[in-house]
Scaffold this active site. Structure first.
Site, PDB file in Angstrom:
ATOM      1  N   CYS A 134      54.716  34.851  37.204  1.00 42.27           N
ATOM      2  CA  CYS A 134      54.104  33.664  36.594  1.00 42.27           C
ATOM      3  C   CYS A 134      52.903  34.054  35.749  1.00 42.27           C
ATOM      4  O   CYS A 134      51.815  34.293  36.268  1.00 42.27           O
ATOM      5  CB  CYS A 134      53.702  32.674  37.684  1.00 42.27           C
ATOM      6  SG  CYS A 134      52.939  31.179  37.022  1.00 42.27           S
ATOM      7  N   CYS A 137      49.984  31.622  35.932  1.00 37.66           N
ATOM      8  CA  CYS A 137      49.181  31.744  37.166  1.00 37.66           C
ATOM      9  C   CYS A 137      48.326  33.004  37.142  1.00 37.66           C
ATOM     10  O   CYS A 137      47.162  32.976  37.520  1.00 37.66           O
ATOM     11  CB  CYS A 137      50.059  31.821  38.407  1.00 37.66           C
ATOM     12  SG  CYS A 137      51.523  30.814  38.402  1.00 37.66           S
ATOM     13  N   ASP A 138      48.907  34.122  36.755  1.00 37.78           N
ATOM     14  CA  ASP A 138      48.263  35.413  36.993  1.00 37.78           C
ATOM     15  C   ASP A 138      47.804  36.157  35.740  1.00 37.78           C
ATOM     16  O   ASP A 138      47.118  37.176  35.849  1.00 37.78           O
ATOM     17  CB  ASP A 138      49.232  36.330  37.777  1.00 37.78           C
ATOM     18  CG  ASP A 138      49.578  35.746  39.141  1.00 37.78           C
ATOM     19  OD1 ASP A 138      48.721  35.040  39.702  1.00 37.78           O
ATOM     20  OD2 ASP A 138      50.689  35.980  39.627  1.00 37.78           O
TER      21      ASP A 138
END
Ligand code: NAP
Length: 314
Positions: A134, A137-138
């Protein structure tokens, strides 16, 4: 046969949010956590894009907080996997862990989706230490560093483009000599000077000791192997909704996502609602999952209220 009013299946942000709302509406929901209690956020690191946490929050901690919040209002959170459902009659039926039979007046499905991985042992070794599924997200953790995205669909194209805002160089590793992504997304990728597409290429190994320092890529046409230094290895080869047990019980689309009526969480079966990633192939964020979890509880509450006034409704 145990009888429950509202059964919630799944314990990600969607399931717990549905539980918070259903519990506060006095519906005393029973929530089964599934095989991965807390869902996808328990395998991620820091969550920095969930509104309300200016300093970010640890993913597993966030899920423990959501669980505590759901329990505070009376949700019964139980460890267990719903292994079978039967929605052909009413009340709706479910079996937990293959042995425990339940009857529910409403069911909220929040079983989520799982990112697909390549299946390399080195990929597993570096999970959360450089390997991610992701970028949204990261990606932020890799700002200023070179990274790779594996895949050739819209997700891979989108993630690669997103990462160029943070990273000086993004390798896009494509296993064939063409991409599956939509034309416009491909154009965006091809015209971005920060993206280098490695055609006919398959990662063979994620390299590193404690954290990712590179990847070994093999060219499937020439057999040539190359070690490329990168710090982040983003796998974007698709997601699989966790909807196997609902096949034949409710309408799924061709890739297994649950079909819901536009603008609601209603499925084609009265009393069954679907929320979170199991019904969302597009957004797949914790906050959108939580949002639809809330919708699912409200839809269930209204359904039950309507039934009380008009029991012949179903
Ligand atoms: P996808 O369309 O199924 O694409 C998966 C990609 O990963 C394919 O290019 C596939 O290669 C590649 N792949 C699969 N297994 C692989 C492996 N073992 N090694 C290397 N590559 C592998 O999945 P997606 O990109 O997640 O998209 C899913 C759906 O969501 C699509 O319908 C997409 O249009 C939609 N979506 C839309 C948007 C948007 O509109 N903004 C954004 C994201 C996703 P092959 O091509 O060789 O099979």
């Amino acid at each position: 046969m145990e009888k429950v009013k509202v059964l919630i299946i799944g314990s990600g942000p969607a399931g717990y949010t549905a539980a918070i709302y259903a519990a506060r509406a006095g519906l005393t929901p029973v929530l089964y956590t599934g095989g991965q209690p807390g869902g996808q956020l328990t395998i991620t690191g820091e969550v920095e894009n969930y509104p309300g946490y200016p300093k970010g929050i640890d993913g597993p901690q966030m899920m423990m907080d959501l669980r505590a919040q759901a329990e505070r209002f009376g949700t019964q959170v139980r460890d267990g996997v719903v292994t079978k459902v039967n929605f052909s009659g009413y009340p709706l039926k479910a079996v937990v862990d293959g042995t425990h039979d339940l009857e529910a007046e409403a069911v909220v499905i929040a079983t989520g989706a799982s990112a697909k991985y390549l299946g390399l042992p080195s990929e597993q070794k570096f999970a959360n230490k450089g390997v991610s599924a992701c970028a949204v997200c990261d990606g932020f953790f890799y700002r200023g560093m070179d990274v790779a995205v594996i895949g050739a669909g819209d997700s891979a194209a989108e993630e690669a483009t997103y990462l160029t805002k943070l990273c000086p160089k993004v390798y896009l590793v494509v296993r064939r000599d063409e991409m599956r992504a939509s034309k416009i997304m491909q154009q965006r990728v091809r015209s971005n000077p920060k993206i280098e597409i490695l055609w006919n290429s398959v990662p063979e190994e994620v390299l590193g000791t404690d954290e990712v320092s590179g990847m070994r890529v093999v060219n499937t046409k020439t057999g040539e192997r190359k070690d490329i230094p990168i710090k982040g290895f983003f796998v974007a080869i698709g997601h699989q909704p966790n909807t196997e047990i609902f096949k034949g019980q409710i309408d799924l689309d061709e890739t297994g996502y649950i079909k819901v009526m536009p603008g609601s969480t209603r499925t084609n079966v009265e009393g069954v609602f679907a929320v979170g990633d199991a019904a969302d192939r597009v957004y797949r964020q914790a906050v959108t999952a939580a949002g639809t979890g809330c919708m699912g509880a409200l839809d269930a509450e209204r359904f039950l209220a309507a039934r009380e006034h008009e029991p012949a409704h179903v």
